[in-house]
Design an enzyme around this catalytic site. Structure first.
Site, PDB file in Angstrom:
ATOM      1  N   GLN A 130      10.207  27.761 -61.816  1.00  0.00           N
ATOM      2  CA  GLN A 130      11.570  27.420 -62.231  1.00  0.00           C
ATOM      3  C   GLN A 130      11.825  27.752 -63.690  1.00  0.00           C
ATOM      4  O   GLN A 130      12.642  28.585 -64.034  1.00  0.00           O
ATOM      5  CB  GLN A 130      11.808  25.919 -62.010  1.00  0.00           C
ATOM      6  CG  GLN A 130      11.868  25.518 -60.559  1.00  0.00           C
ATOM      7  CD  GLN A 130      12.201  24.041 -60.395  1.00  0.00           C
ATOM      8  OE1 GLN A 130      12.210  23.280 -61.364  1.00  0.00           O
ATOM      9  NE2 GLN A 130      12.468  23.632 -59.184  1.00  0.00           N
ATOM     10  N   ARG A 152      -2.640  24.501 -69.483  1.00  0.00           N
ATOM     11  CA  ARG A 152      -1.715  25.612 -69.727  1.00  0.00           C
ATOM     12  C   ARG A 152      -0.427  25.138 -70.397  1.00  0.00           C
ATOM     13  O   ARG A 152       0.164  24.134 -69.995  1.00  0.00           O
ATOM     14  CB  ARG A 152      -1.365  26.272 -68.385  1.00  0.00           C
ATOM     15  CG  ARG A 152      -0.364  27.404 -68.513  1.00  0.00           C
ATOM     16  CD  ARG A 152      -0.050  27.978 -67.150  1.00  0.00           C
ATOM     17  NE  ARG A 152       0.534  26.983 -66.295  1.00  0.00           N
ATOM     18  CZ  ARG A 152       1.839  26.844 -66.086  1.00  0.00           C
ATOM     19  NH1 ARG A 152       2.696  27.641 -66.695  1.00  0.00           N
ATOM     20  NH2 ARG A 152       2.290  25.927 -65.277  1.00  0.00           N
ATOM     21  N   ARG A 210       1.922  18.902 -70.995  1.00  0.00           N
ATOM     22  CA  ARG A 210       1.985  18.362 -69.644  1.00  0.00           C
ATOM     23  C   ARG A 210       0.899  17.350 -69.300  1.00  0.00           C
ATOM     24  O   ARG A 210       1.140  16.361 -68.611  1.00  0.00           O
ATOM     25  CB  ARG A 210       1.829  19.538 -68.701  1.00  0.00           C
ATOM     26  CG  ARG A 210       2.907  19.652 -67.744  1.00  0.00           C
ATOM     27  CD  ARG A 210       2.872  20.983 -67.131  1.00  0.00           C
ATOM     28  NE  ARG A 210       4.120  21.634 -67.424  1.00  0.00           N
ATOM     29  CZ  ARG A 210       4.448  22.819 -66.975  1.00  0.00           C
ATOM     30  NH1 ARG A 210       3.588  23.503 -66.250  1.00  0.00           N
ATOM     31  NH2 ARG A 210       5.610  23.320 -67.251  1.00  0.00           N
ATOM     32  N   THR A 254       5.085  32.625 -57.309  1.00  0.00           N
ATOM     33  CA  THR A 254       6.083  33.183 -58.238  1.00  0.00           C
ATOM     34  C   THR A 254       7.499  32.789 -57.815  1.00  0.00           C
ATOM     35  O   THR A 254       8.328  32.387 -58.645  1.00  0.00           O
ATOM     36  CB  THR A 254       5.959  34.726 -58.258  1.00  0.00           C
ATOM     37  OG1 THR A 254       4.654  35.070 -58.699  1.00  0.00           O
ATOM     38  CG2 THR A 254       7.008  35.360 -59.156  1.00  0.00           C
ATOM     39  N   TYR A 273       8.652  30.270 -56.588  1.00  0.00           N
ATOM     40  CA  TYR A 273       9.043  28.869 -56.850  1.00  0.00           C
ATOM     41  C   TYR A 273       9.050  28.503 -58.332  1.00  0.00           C
ATOM     42  O   TYR A 273       9.391  27.379 -58.680  1.00  0.00           O
ATOM     43  CB  TYR A 273       8.110  27.922 -56.086  1.00  0.00           C
ATOM     44  CG  TYR A 273       8.259  28.081 -54.595  1.00  0.00           C
ATOM     45  CD1 TYR A 273       9.308  27.475 -53.917  1.00  0.00           C
ATOM     46  CD2 TYR A 273       7.392  28.884 -53.880  1.00  0.00           C
ATOM     47  CE1 TYR A 273       9.484  27.653 -52.555  1.00  0.00           C
ATOM     48  CE2 TYR A 273       7.544  29.071 -52.512  1.00  0.00           C
ATOM     49  CZ  TYR A 273       8.596  28.447 -51.857  1.00  0.00           C
ATOM     50  OH  TYR A 273       8.763  28.641 -50.519  1.00  0.00           O
ATOM     51  N   LYS A 292      -0.801  37.890 -47.300  1.00  0.00           N
ATOM     52  CA  LYS A 292      -0.941  37.194 -46.014  1.00  0.00           C
ATOM     53  C   LYS A 292       0.386  36.621 -45.514  1.00  0.00           C
ATOM     54  O   LYS A 292       0.520  36.306 -44.343  1.00  0.00           O
ATOM     55  CB  LYS A 292      -2.012  36.095 -46.108  1.00  0.00           C
ATOM     56  CG  LYS A 292      -1.662  34.943 -47.016  1.00  0.00           C
ATOM     57  CD  LYS A 292      -2.795  33.923 -47.049  1.00  0.00           C
ATOM     58  CE  LYS A 292      -2.448  32.785 -47.995  1.00  0.00           C
ATOM     59  NZ  LYS A 292      -3.492  31.770 -48.074  1.00  0.00           N
ATOM     60  N   GLY A 351      10.692  29.233 -66.615  1.00  0.00           N
ATOM     61  CA  GLY A 351      10.967  30.521 -67.207  1.00  0.00           C
ATOM     62  C   GLY A 351       9.749  31.258 -67.688  1.00  0.00           C
ATOM     63  O   GLY A 351       8.640  31.047 -67.196  1.00  0.00           O
ATOM     64  N   GLU A 385      10.307  23.667 -73.482  1.00  0.00           N
ATOM     65  CA  GLU A 385       9.545  22.866 -72.514  1.00  0.00           C
ATOM     66  C   GLU A 385       8.408  22.195 -73.264  1.00  0.00           C
ATOM     67  O   GLU A 385       8.182  22.445 -74.452  1.00  0.00           O
ATOM     68  CB  GLU A 385       9.024  23.750 -71.373  1.00  0.00           C
ATOM     69  CG  GLU A 385      10.128  24.269 -70.464  1.00  0.00           C
ATOM     70  CD  GLU A 385       9.610  25.117 -69.317  1.00  0.00           C
ATOM     71  OE1 GLU A 385       8.454  24.929 -68.896  1.00  0.00           O
ATOM     72  OE2 GLU A 385      10.355  25.978 -68.866  1.00  0.00           O
TER      73      GLU A 385
END
Ligand code: SIN
Length: 523
Positions: free
Chosen positions: A56, A376, A282, A52, A54, A44, A58, A124
């Protein structure tokens, strides 16, 4: 050309229609094309209007080292997912990561390398070791998108999927709104790769097009959606007073390289909260921040990255976003707060992207494969998009030869409230922390929505957001416990008896079925 019954402005045919042009969609389209399918991808937005673009941090992928293993990555993923990951799915996806990354590199994606010439790996939240490869410092998603766009697959941009059409043999077509008007594509296979639902909330790291389109398309096609209550809020999103919409992410990799989280009084936010401290999963860090904000009556905490060497080289995009907001991260504290980031749940699929509706596939953030569970693990999303995108593109070949002809389309009326209204309801009542009373208020407010048959893109997006918010609130109300990124202040504990996935469907009468509890596949 008009079709069927003269009600559509245009028509087309394809063996597979992919909806969405991010990592999962383009990977699937490429795989299916290589297998000889006639693939049409619709998107769209434009070539870079994807989540994707954005991303950062990895791609989490085990390297050729003796300090890491697939088993260790599986353990970290399941630990972050708080009992709801499907361990077999996790193993299967994680194990395929290296091949998927190698295929992407063969397409031209370039990953950062250290002075030794080896691919650099960062750490991370929730990862027990440095296993995250990255590109352009903090522009991994942009590099993935660039490489996939450069593959030159045919994509119909500015074309929004309106409704998946099904018949006796499953999928037989897709209604699409494009600049030429409403069209119909006759196809036996539709693959949803529409990304996330961050626009359910006032502040999100997701682009404006992350409006849960694939969830609504799947529900109206009769597919089940699972684990929708688990919306991940990223702990460190750049805070500016009054800032709404897509907000710049301050990658977890900044903490992975040594930055620390402090409150407005200079105290650590995560001390004593989790053994991994600022690099805890997170959900843990976002909750710790939310609690500290409540305690201090503040609207942000700070990330202190002043001690990092070469910040602007390692994190060029983050540096630019901060400077644009008037903050120099090399000399100043970065104000941050949690914001909606990722949908851990989605359209229920197997690890090949198959839904319960023959011919309907889903991959990437829109899908729920069992990889993420209740929360996640960082940088597992590009991994999943690559692996399951490839598999779903291959699986769609099983629909070759299925006759697909749209003879009639009964458009589904859906409830719709304006995006800002949905965002205000969800931000107030279904955010980082929730309670039953607030969820009830939200459900009542959404029940005010009136049914409409959406046509234009913004109407379609409003309807998708409203339906998805309603489904999310149903399952969030039904889960009377706190687990992963679903935190109920009225049920603060994790209940071992609720260690199961929740599925929801939309009936032919337009009523959302009550949540159904499923086993996770975890023994
Ligand atoms: C980040 O860079 O912190 C985000 C990575 C992710 O969401 O996996």
């Amino acid at each position: 050309m008009t079709s069927p019954a003269g009600r559509y402005a245009w028509e087309a045919r394809a063996d597979l229609v992919v909806v969405g042009g991010g990592v999962a969609g383009l990977t699937a389209a490429r795989t299916a094309s290589l297998r000889g399918l006639d693939v049409l991808t619709v998107s769209k937005g434009g070539p870079t209007d994807t989540s994707t673009q954005y991303a950062q941090g990895g791609i989490a992928v085990v390297g050729d080292v003796d300090t890491d293993s697939v088993e260790s990555h599986v353990v970290d993923t399941c630990e972050a997912g708080v009992g709801l990951c499907d361990e077999a799915a996790v193993y299967s996806i994680v194990e395929s990561g290296r091949d998927a990354v190698a295929a992407l590199a063969a397409l031209g994606a370039v990953f950062d390398r250290g002075r030794d010439g080896e691919v650099s790996r960062t750490r991370e939240g929730g990862h027990s070791t440095r296993r995250i490869i990255h590109a352009g410092g903090d522009a991994t998603g942009a590099e993935v998108q660039r490489a996939l766009n450069a593959a030159g697959l045919p994509v119909l941009f500015g074309a929004a999927a309106v409704q998946v059409v099904t018949g006796p043999h499953g999928v037989c077509g897709l209604v699409v709104a494009s600049a030429e008007g409403l069209g119909v594509i006759h196809t036996p296979a539709v693959l949803l790769a529409t990304g996330g639902l961050g626009q359910l909330y006032a502040c999100s790291t997701n682009p404006a097009g992350a409006t849960a389109d694939g969830i609504a398309l799947a529900l109206t096609a009769g597919a089940a959606v699972a684990d929708l209550e688990f919306v991940q809020f990223h702990p460190t999103v750049l805070y500016t007073p009054g800032g709404v919409g897509r907000r710049p992410l301050i990658s977890e990799a900044v903490r992975g390289e040594g930055a620390i989280l402090v409150d407005t009084k200079g105290n650590s936010v995560t001390a004593g909260v989790h053994p991994l401290g600022d690099l805890a999963p997170r959900d843990v860090v976002s909750r710790a921040i939310a609690a500290r904000l409540r305690e201090l009556g503040a609207d942000h905490v700070y990330l202190d990255a002043r001690t990092l060497d070469g910040f602007e080289t390692r994190f060029p995009n983050i540096t630019a976003s901060c400077l644009e907001a008037g903050i120099d991260p090399r000399t100043q504290l970065i104000p941050v707060a949690p914001a909606a980031h990722y949908s851990c749940g989605g359209v229920a699929t197997d690890v090949h992207g198959r839904t319960g509706v023959p011919g309907l596939y889903a991959a990437g953030e829109v899908a729920r494969t069992g990889l993420h569970g209740a929360n996640r693990l960082a940088s597992n999303s590009l991994l999943e998009g690559l692996v399951v995108g490839e598999r779903a593109g291959a699986a769609a070949a099983e629909r070759r030869g299925v006759h697909a002809e749209v003879v009639d389309v009964v458009r589904t009326p859906l409830p719709a409230l304006p995006r800002e209204v949905v965002q205000s309801i969800m931000t107030s009542h279904a955010s980082v922390v929730r309670d039953g009373a607030g969820l009830d208020v939200a459900r009542k407010a959404l029940a005010e929505a009136e049914d409409c048959v959406a046509v234009g893109v913004s109407e379609l997006e409003d309807a998708a957001l409203t339906l998805t918010a309603t489904a999310l609130l149903e399952v969030a109300s039904a889960r009377a416990e706190s687990r992963g990124c679903h935190t109920r202040v009225d049920y603060p504990n994790t209940d071992p008896n609720q260690r199961r996935s929740t599925q929801i469907t939309l009936g032919a009468d337009g009523v959302l079925g009550l949540p159904e509890n499923l086993s996770t596949g975890v023994q």
